[in-house]
Design a protein around this motif. Sequence first.
Motif, mmCIF file in Angstrom:
data_model
loop_
_atom_site.group_PDB
_atom_site.id
_atom_site.type_symbol
_atom_site.label_atom_id
_atom_site.label_comp_id
_atom_site.label_asym_id
_atom_site.label_seq_id
_atom_site.Cartn_x
_atom_site.Cartn_y
_atom_site.Cartn_z
ATOM 1 N N GLU A 42 0.833 -1.210 0.000
ATOM 2 C CA GLU A 42 0.000 0.000 0.000
ATOM 3 C C GLU A 42 0.868 1.260 0.000
ATOM 4 N N GLU A 43 1.958 1.230 0.741
ATOM 5 C CA GLU A 43 2.855 2.392 0.781
ATOM 6 C C GLU A 43 3.548 2.581 -0.572
ATOM 7 N N LEU A 44 3.945 1.484 -1.202
ATOM 8 C CA LEU A 44 4.552 1.575 -2.532
ATOM 9 C C LEU A 44 3.542 2.158 -3.526
ATOM 10 N N GLN A 45 2.291 1.752 -3.420
ATOM 11 C CA GLN A 45 1.247 2.274 -4.307
ATOM 12 C C GLN A 45 1.045 3.767 -4.086
ATOM 13 N N GLU A 46 1.087 4.205 -2.833
ATOM 14 C CA GLU A 46 0.948 5.637 -2.540
ATOM 15 C C GLU A 46 2.134 6.421 -3.100
ATOM 16 N N MET A 47 3.326 5.841 -3.035
ATOM 17 C CA MET A 47 4.485 6.501 -3.634
ATOM 18 C C MET A 47 4.311 6.601 -5.151
ATOM 19 N N LEU A 48 3.844 5.525 -5.764
ATOM 20 C CA LEU A 48 3.613 5.527 -7.208
ATOM 21 C C LEU A 48 2.621 6.633 -7.575
ATOM 22 N N GLU A 49 1.533 6.763 -6.827
ATOM 23 C CA GLU A 49 0.540 7.804 -7.097
ATOM 24 C C GLU A 49 1.138 9.202 -6.916
ATOM 25 N N TYR A 50 2.017 9.353 -5.926
ATOM 26 C CA TYR A 50 2.669 10.649 -5.728
ATOM 27 C C TYR A 50 3.476 11.025 -6.976
ATOM 28 N N PHE A 51 4.283 10.077 -7.466
ATOM 29 C CA PHE A 51 5.122 10.381 -8.624
ATOM 30 C C PHE A 51 4.310 10.477 -9.917
ATOM 31 N N GLU A 52 3.137 9.852 -9.971
ATOM 32 C CA GLU A 52 2.229 10.092 -11.103
ATOM 33 C C GLU A 52 1.779 11.545 -11.099
ATOM 34 N N ASN A 53 1.442 12.045 -9.915
ATOM 35 C CA ASN A 53 0.978 13.430 -9.799
ATOM 36 C C ASN A 53 2.069 14.435 -10.147
ATOM 37 N N THR A 54 3.328 14.076 -9.912
ATOM 38 C CA THR A 54 4.433 14.975 -10.267
ATOM 39 C C THR A 54 4.944 14.686 -11.685
ATOM 40 N N GLU A 55 4.251 13.757 -12.369
ATOM 41 C CA GLU A 55 4.553 13.385 -13.751
ATOM 42 C C GLU A 55 5.974 12.868 -13.933
#
Length: 91
Positions: A42-55
């Motif tokens: 879940e934490e890895l997924q949240e990191m992935l979403e963070y970096f998606e938002n920063t493109e």
Amino acid sequence: MDNLMRNSFGVLTNRCTIDDILDNYKGEDAMFYGNPLDLRTEELQEMLEYFENTEEYEYCGELKELIDAKNFADIDMFLERMAKKNGITQI
């Protein structure tokens, strides 16, 4: 939040060590997102979403590979535990 994610990503992908991060933050609190040596899916997924938002899609690709590898490893460990508990069935 940005520093938390980048610090954890750097350690997680072996770009740097925890000691490297701590050395960079002399006199300040070095912070990480979760425990970078033992992140949950879940934490890895949240990191992935963070970096998606920063493109930053290169980071997303690396995190996706780590998530997939972790999921496969979790399945393997589950099956091993089940085999130890119930025995192995021969076909």
